[in-house]
Design a protein around this motif. Structure first.
Motif, PDB file in Angstrom:
ATOM      1  N   PHE A 127      -8.964  74.857   8.722  1.00  0.00           N
ATOM      2  CA  PHE A 127      -9.255  73.365   7.648  1.00  0.00           C
ATOM      3  C   PHE A 127      -9.264  72.549   8.192  1.00  0.00           C
ATOM      4  N   ILE A 128      -8.787  71.635   9.660  1.00  0.00           N
ATOM      5  CA  ILE A 128      -8.689  70.744  10.115  1.00  0.00           C
ATOM      6  C   ILE A 128     -10.352  70.726  10.498  1.00  0.00           C
TER       7      ILE A 128
ATOM      8  N   ASN B  99     -17.105  68.709   7.619  1.00  0.00           N
ATOM      9  CA  ASN B  99     -18.052  68.011   6.540  1.00  0.00           C
ATOM     10  C   ASN B  99     -17.714  66.733   6.392  1.00  0.00           C
ATOM     11  N   SER B 100     -16.021  66.147   7.127  1.00  0.00           N
ATOM     12  CA  SER B 100     -16.816  64.668   7.119  1.00  0.00           C
ATOM     13  C   SER B 100     -17.961  63.894   8.052  1.00  0.00           C
ATOM     14  N   VAL B 101     -18.118  64.924   9.063  1.00  0.00           N
ATOM     15  CA  VAL B 101     -19.534  64.193  10.250  1.00  0.00           C
ATOM     16  C   VAL B 101     -20.564  64.297   9.016  1.00  0.00           C
ATOM     17  N   GLY B 102     -20.736  65.557   8.277  1.00  0.00           N
ATOM     18  CA  GLY B 102     -21.517  65.179   7.616  1.00  0.00           C
ATOM     19  C   GLY B 102     -22.198  64.175   6.011  1.00  0.00           C
ATOM     20  N   ARG B 103     -21.158  63.757   5.873  1.00  0.00           N
ATOM     21  CA  ARG B 103     -20.977  63.515   5.085  1.00  0.00           C
ATOM     22  C   ARG B 103     -20.907  61.776   5.152  1.00  0.00           C
ATOM     23  N   LEU B 104     -20.232  61.231   6.559  1.00  0.00           N
ATOM     24  CA  LEU B 104     -20.776  60.081   6.978  1.00  0.00           C
ATOM     25  C   LEU B 104     -22.784  59.589   7.401  1.00  0.00           C
ATOM     26  N   LEU B 105     -22.851  60.430   8.006  1.00  0.00           N
ATOM     27  CA  LEU B 105     -24.377  60.992   8.407  1.00  0.00           C
ATOM     28  C   LEU B 105     -25.326  60.712   6.675  1.00  0.00           C
TER      29      LEU B 105
ATOM     30  N   LEU C 267      -4.591  65.092  13.518  1.00  0.00           N
ATOM     31  CA  LEU C 267      -4.158  63.722  13.525  1.00  0.00           C
ATOM     32  C   LEU C 267      -4.244  63.411  11.840  1.00  0.00           C
ATOM     33  N   GLY C 268      -5.865  63.154  11.908  1.00  0.00           N
ATOM     34  CA  GLY C 268      -4.839  63.016  10.484  1.00  0.00           C
ATOM     35  C   GLY C 268      -5.641  63.714   9.205  1.00  0.00           C
ATOM     36  N   ASN C 269      -6.241  65.117   9.901  1.00  0.00           N
ATOM     37  CA  ASN C 269      -6.876  65.944   8.660  1.00  0.00           C
ATOM     38  C   ASN C 269      -5.302  66.732   9.167  1.00  0.00           C
ATOM     39  N   PHE C 270      -4.076  66.673   9.550  1.00  0.00           N
ATOM     40  CA  PHE C 270      -2.631  67.387   9.747  1.00  0.00           C
ATOM     41  C   PHE C 270      -2.521  66.651   8.639  1.00  0.00           C
ATOM     42  N   GLY C 271      -2.168  65.534   8.805  1.00  0.00           N
ATOM     43  CA  GLY C 271      -1.691  64.532   8.246  1.00  0.00           C
ATOM     44  C   GLY C 271      -1.962  64.986   5.981  1.00  0.00           C
TER      45      GLY C 271
END
Length: 521
Positions: free
Chosen positions: A278-279, A285-291, A369-373
């Motif tokens: 999941f992490i 996915n987040s890096v792709g959305r950011l770009l 850390l964030g994705n764990f939360g």
């Protein structure tokens, strides 16, 4: 001590301005809170777009410098070699740049976006989750580190290439200020930088102190409150005062290395033992959305918010402008520090190293850390969002870390990391404040000078805790207001570097180039 070594007008001027602001806020906290809030409203509503524009412009400018012929200039002579190995150098600039704030925001920032997403997304929706995992990477990504890196260019150039024996922001503005550099105008520039840094320091410690206090409460059962926060603040001040007193090569260097290895242990354990797939999937996915959305995120101002058919989210003012202002108040300090530790490196190495290492470090903290939360929230194992809303931000952060196996061990590592990160940032800050208050530096600033500013840096933190109870709104407001004058100083620094480099640079040179003249003014 040589009496001529101290720049007493700058030293005394910064203290007078600091106390003239701090004392009324302490004596009249309610009125002070109102005044700071009013100043924040004026700055964000009138000049918010300036913060967004300068972030994008500085990133483009730095990339141009790094990949142009100027990027091949070595900061020093032909014999100069890097003073620190690459891993230590990267750890020092990262620790100085982000402090314990990366632990605070890296763990919980997603929860704020999850409940108050940008671009009109529905809170708690799939789209809100997508933005929640992306916006932290954006706010702590390339633009943030570009803002940090910009002052390092002229400061390092003047210190190592033109061989000016001072580490001052005003000195780096000499091509623009000219003869005014050594007079009241130059002193004003240095004092504004020092006040901005002290304001930003207050925000950082104002966030870290309750977080560390919550960690102490986890082990001791002491109820978090102002009394505990004061004890934590005094204890942390003592730690970074001692580190600052021991100097750059021993104190700051060793603390940075400890930080680096503790970070590897904490993040590595979560990645391996936690929801690894999941992490990693969410990070990619987040890096792709950011770009895909980088420029929209960087320039979003909500221009139609005042019209009847449009609903304002207040997101750019509350988050992006706050962050750019926060980076701005720290930028001259981090730039001075990066310049100081970058002797022997090329301009390209310094710029790209700062952008890349800084961004990767933040990506790891937010991504793991964030994705764990977030995983805990989505699976129902633990709700950081409920704890955030019903108990407090710091309780949600410590509660998230406490869900790990061997939780007492890793909560302990988390708290120690927060303390050392804070100490690294603040002893770096006291080093730079002391440098600005001296007319020249033989090796390091005077020990008493470093120790003095290490203690003084705790004052704004205490004031902000008193007038706002350490609330997020008060701390964000303080950063935005303190950061406003730095917009103009950053612009001067960029023009000064461009002017100086064009004056000194021949039309052609080889793969590496050294400009190192004894007689340069």
């Amino acid at each position: 001590m040589d009496r001529k070594i101290m720049d007493w007008p700058t030293f005394i001027g910064a203290l007078l301005v600091l106390f003239s602001v701090a004392v009324p806020l302490v004596l009249f906290p309610d009125f002070g809170d109102e005044m700071v809030t009013a100043a924040n409203t004026f700055v964000t509503e009138s000049f918010g777009n300036l913060y967004l524009l300068i972030g994008m412009v500085l990133l483009v400018f730095l990339l141009y410098i790094a990949f142009s012929r100027y990027g091949r200039i070595v900061l020093g002579s032909k014999e100069s070699k890097p003073e620190f190995n690459t891993l230590t150098w990267a750890g020092m600039l990262f620790a100085a740049g982000i402090g314990s704030s990366v632990l605070y925001w890296g763990t919980i920032e997603w929860a704020f976006y999850y409940q108050g997403p940008p671009f009109g997304a529905e809170p708690g929706s799939n789209e809100a989750i997508e933005w929640a995992t992306t916006y932290g990477l954006f706010h702590w990504g390339p633009i943030a580190w570009a803002i940090y890196c910009l002052p390092a260019l002229p400061i390092a150039y003047f210190f190592y290439v033109r061989r000016r024996s001072v580490l001052k922001v005003s000195e780096a503005c000499r091509p623009i200020l000219k003869g005014y550099t050594d007079g009241p105008v130059g002193k004003l520039v240095d004092v504004l930088f020092m006040i901005g840094l002290l304001g930003g320091a207050g925000t950082t410690m104002g966030l870290a102190t309750p977080l560390i206090g919550e960690g102490v409460s986890y082990f001791t059962g002491i109820e978090p409150g102002m009394g505990l926060y004061v004890i934590v603040l005094l204890g942390c001040t003592a730690i970074f005062a001692i580190s600052s007193y021991t100097g750059l090569r021993r104190g700051i260097r060793h603390l940075s290395n400890i930080n680096l290895w503790l970070s590897f242990i904490l993040l590595g354990f979560i990645l391996v033992v936690g929801p690894t797939l999941f992490i990693t999937d969410t990070m990619v996915n987040s890096v792709g959305r950011l770009l895909d959305n980088f420029f929209q995120m960087a320039m979003w101002t909500e221009p139609f918010k005042d019209f009847a058919n449009f609903e304002s989210t207040g997101f750019p003012e509350a988050w992006t402008i706050f962050y750019w202002a926060w980076w701005l108040v720290y930028a001259p300090f981090v730039g001075l520090f990066v310049a100081r530790i970058s002797k022997g490196r090329t301009i390209r190495e310094m710029v790209l190293g700062t952008l890349v290492y800084g961004t990767i470090g933040c990506l790891l903290y937010f991504g793991i850390l964030g994705n764990f939360g977030l995983y805990l929230e989505l699976t129902g194992q633990y709700s950081p969002v409920d704890t955030l809303n019903n108990v407090g931000t710091e309780a949600a952060i410590i509660g998230t870390v406490a869900q790990m196996p061997l939780s007492p061990v890793f909560v302990g590592i988390f708290v120690v990391l927060a303390i050392i990160f804070l100490a690294t940032t603040f002893d770096s800050g006291s080093y730079i404040l002391a440098s600005v208050c001296q007319n020249y530096i033989d090796d390091e600033p005077e020990r008493w000078n470093r120790l003095f500013w290490a203690v003084v840096m705790a004052l704004p933190s205490m004031v902000l805790l008193l007038i706002g109870g350490g609330t997020l709104d008060t701390l964000q407001t303080a950063s935005i207001v303190a950061g406003f004058p730095l917009i103009f100083i950053m612009t001067m620094l960029a023009f000064s570097f461009t002017k100086a480099i064009k004056e000194d640079m021949p039309k052609s040179f080889g793969s590496k180039y050294y400009i190192y003249r004894e007689d340069m003014d």
